[in-house]
Structure formats: structure tokens, C-alpha cells
Write an enzyme that holds these catalytic residues in place. Sequence first.
Site, short mmCIF file in Angstrom:
data_model
loop_
_atom_site.label_atom_id
_atom_site.label_comp_id
_atom_site.label_asym_id
_atom_site.label_seq_id
_atom_site.Cartn_x
_atom_site.Cartn_y
_atom_site.Cartn_z
N CYS A 186 -7.38 2.00 12.82
CA CYS A 186 -6.81 1.20 13.90
C CYS A 186 -7.53 -0.15 13.96
CB CYS A 186 -6.97 1.91 15.25
SG CYS A 186 -6.38 0.90 16.64
N THR A 243 -14.64 -1.02 -15.10
CA THR A 243 -14.64 -2.10 -14.11
C THR A 243 -14.92 -3.43 -14.81
OG1 THR A 243 -15.60 -2.90 -12.03
CG2 THR A 243 -17.07 -1.63 -13.49
N CYS A 257 -5.81 5.11 20.61
CA CYS A 257 -5.65 4.13 21.72
C CYS A 257 -4.20 3.70 21.88
CB CYS A 257 -6.54 2.91 21.45
SG CYS A 257 -5.89 1.80 20.17
N ALA A 283 -11.40 5.40 -21.35
CA ALA A 283 -12.36 6.22 -20.59
C ALA A 283 -12.21 7.71 -20.92
CB ALA A 283 -12.17 5.98 -19.10
N HIS A 301 -14.68 0.94 -1.23
CA HIS A 301 -13.54 0.12 -0.79
C HIS A 301 -12.55 0.94 0.02
CE1 HIS A 301 -14.27 -2.94 -4.28
NE2 HIS A 301 -15.10 -3.10 -3.28
N GLU A 321 -12.91 -2.74 -22.98
CA GLU A 321 -13.39 -3.92 -23.72
C GLU A 321 -14.56 -4.51 -22.93
OE1 GLU A 321 -9.66 -5.86 -23.57
OE2 GLU A 321 -9.95 -6.57 -21.51
N TYR A 341 0.82 -1.22 0.00
CA TYR A 341 0.00 0.00 0.00
C TYR A 341 0.85 1.26 0.00
CZ TYR A 341 -4.15 -2.79 0.20
OH TYR A 341 -5.15 -3.67 -0.15
N1 APR Z 1 -10.44 3.02 -20.09
C1 APR Z 1 -11.54 2.30 -19.75
N2 APR Z 1 -11.49 1.06 -19.21
C2 APR Z 1 -10.26 0.54 -19.00
C3 APR Z 1 -9.06 1.22 -19.32
C4 APR Z 1 -9.19 2.52 -19.89
N3 APR Z 1 -8.11 3.25 -20.23
N4 APR Z 1 -8.02 0.42 -19.01
C5 APR Z 1 -8.53 -0.72 -18.50
N5 APR Z 1 -9.89 -0.66 -18.50
C6 APR Z 1 -10.85 -1.67 -18.04
C7 APR Z 1 -10.39 -3.11 -18.22
O1 APR Z 1 -10.80 -3.58 -19.49
C8 APR Z 1 -11.13 -3.83 -17.09
O2 APR Z 1 -12.42 -4.26 -17.53
O3 APR Z 1 -10.99 -1.49 -16.65
C9 APR Z 1 -11.33 -2.74 -16.03
C10 APR Z 1 -10.44 -2.93 -14.82
O4 APR Z 1 -10.85 -4.11 -14.17
P1 APR Z 1 -10.11 -4.55 -12.82
O5 APR Z 1 -8.63 -4.45 -13.03
O6 APR Z 1 -10.71 -5.86 -12.41
O7 APR Z 1 -10.50 -3.41 -11.75
P2 APR Z 1 -11.87 -3.27 -10.97
O8 APR Z 1 -13.02 -3.76 -11.81
O9 APR Z 1 -11.92 -1.89 -10.48
O10 APR Z 1 -11.66 -4.27 -9.70
C11 APR Z 1 -12.69 -4.25 -8.74
O11 APR Z 1 -11.44 -5.74 -7.34
O12 APR Z 1 -9.37 -6.31 -6.66
C12 APR Z 1 -10.52 -5.69 -6.25
O13 APR Z 1 -10.78 -4.04 -4.64
C13 APR Z 1 -10.27 -4.26 -5.91
O14 APR Z 1 -11.64 -2.34 -6.36
C14 APR Z 1 -11.05 -3.50 -6.95
C15 APR Z 1 -12.11 -4.49 -7.38
#
Ligand code: APR
Length: 232
Positions: A117, A176, A139, A219, A109, A203, A56
Site C-alpha cells: 500500500c 547479472t 487502510c 546458467a 528488489h 558473456e 507488472y
Molecule cells: N545464462 C547466464 N547468463 C545469462 C543468460 C543465461 N541463459 N541469459 C542472459 N544472461 C546474462 C546477460 O548476459 C546479462 O549480463 O544475464 C545478464 C542480465 O542482465 P540484465 O538484463 O541487466 O539483468 P540484471 O543484471 O538482473 O538487472 C539488474 O536492473 O532493471 C533493473 O531491477 C532490475 O533487477 C534488475 C536490475
Amino acid sequence: MGKSAKIVILTGAGISAESGLGTFRDEGGLWAQHRIEDVATPKGFARNPDLVHSFYNARRAQAARARPNAAHQALAGLQRDHPGEVVIITQNVDTLHEAGGAAEVLHMHGTLAGALCADCGHRWPAPLQMHTGTPCPACTAPAGRPDVVWFGEIPHFMEAIYAHLAQADIFAAIGTSGEVYPAVTFVDEAHLAGAHTVELNLEPSSAASRFAERRFGPASETVSAWVAEQLG
Ligand code: APR
């Protein structure tokens, strides 16, 4: 859609990819570099707190260097200029939405900027680098940890999120992969509420078929164009 349509947005790591922050499941992503069970679970933290703090600390340092991109800024503009309510829910622990001008972002998240803590539940602003045994300011227990939600822990704001989804006229999921619960069910909740659902992703995500509309591309391009359309 009416001018005062309520727009509910869920973002994931993909919206911050063009700001230089790693995603999790893309090629070479964070989960290709580290095992989730080692760095993103309570057991992993108990087993090796040094490893978790270094994971982190690296993400905090990277996030400190990152700048919001056109997608973050477009969403802030939508919140500012759209007559109806615009709610931004994010799975991301970076604060690029806020840096881009967004308000009241629901970080389900948690955030890298927060420390928690593990003993008394006190929260305080995280230093850039945390270490095993970081004492709690309240604490004094040596139990400081990142204030992020790990696998197996309960995400924040769930009641408020489901209430927003029940009132949504438009639901957009941005950047996502649709792999993680409960965020992946939000599109179904919004659909049940009669909302128009759209996925803006590089995608097709695993949940793509559950959206009424899908737009693919980076994006910074797709979100800017979509926001311009919403603002008519
Ligand atoms: N523009 C748009 N989308 C994008 C780009 C971009 N430039 N680059 C990548 N992506 C897309 C990918 O195709 C993928 O579908 O973003 C998505 C990222 O997916 P993850 O890496 O799985 O991230 P996320 O969906 O946020 O993960 C959810 O999982 O690991 C846990 O807590 C963590 O918050 C996270 C959660």
C-alpha cells in the site's frame, strides 16, 4: 577452500532466462520494450498507474507459467548439501529460486508476488492482476502497487547483505550485467573481505574484470558444473 566455507551468491535476470523470463538489457530485453522511467519509477507510477500495473500484470502472468531451471535447482542443492552457510541474494522479482527448493532467499528488489500500500505501507499477497485503485486491505486507500523496488527506491535487506559479504569466503554473481547499484558493488565488498569471487554469466558483464574467476555460458550449464565442484 575449507569445507565449511561461507558462500554468498547474487543472481540476476540471466539465471531465469532459460525459464523463459525476459532479461532487461539483452537484445530485445524488457528495457528495449518499455522505458524504465515509465514503468519502474515512483514518478512513472504516479503519472500512469494503468501502464505500470499492466507491465507488472504481464510479468506476473509470465512468471506464473515459468518453471525453475537447472541453475535454480543446483543452487538449492548447494544450500542443502554444502556444510557451510549458503546465502542467495537475488535482484529478481520472480520466485523461481524458491520454486527450485532454495530457502531464505533475499529479494533485494522485492517480488511480483507481493502487493504494497503506497499510503500505509501494508503488504499483502498480490493478486495475479492488480489495477489502479486496488484498495489496501488494511487502510482501504485505493493505493495498492506492486511490492517491487523501483529505481530511486531503497533495496531491501542491505544491512544483512553487507554483513554476509563481510563474512564471505566465496562470492558468485550469476546472470547479472553489473549495471545497477548497489548490487554491482557486492563483488568489491566480498573481495575486501578476502573472498574468492567468480562470475557465471552468458558473456562478460560490465563488472567482469573485478572478479578473480569468470565462467561463461548458459546458467543451466555453468551453475550446475560450478555447484558440483563446490560439493566436491
Ligand atoms: N545464462 C547466464 N547468463 C545469462 C543468460 C543465461 N541463459 N541469459 C542472459 N544472461 C546474462 C546477460 O548476459 C546479462 O549480463 O544475464 C545478464 C542480465 O542482465 P540484465 O538484463 O541487466 O539483468 P540484471 O543484471 O538482473 O538487472 C539488474 O536492473 O532493471 C533493473 O531491477 C532490475 O533487477 C534488475 C536490475
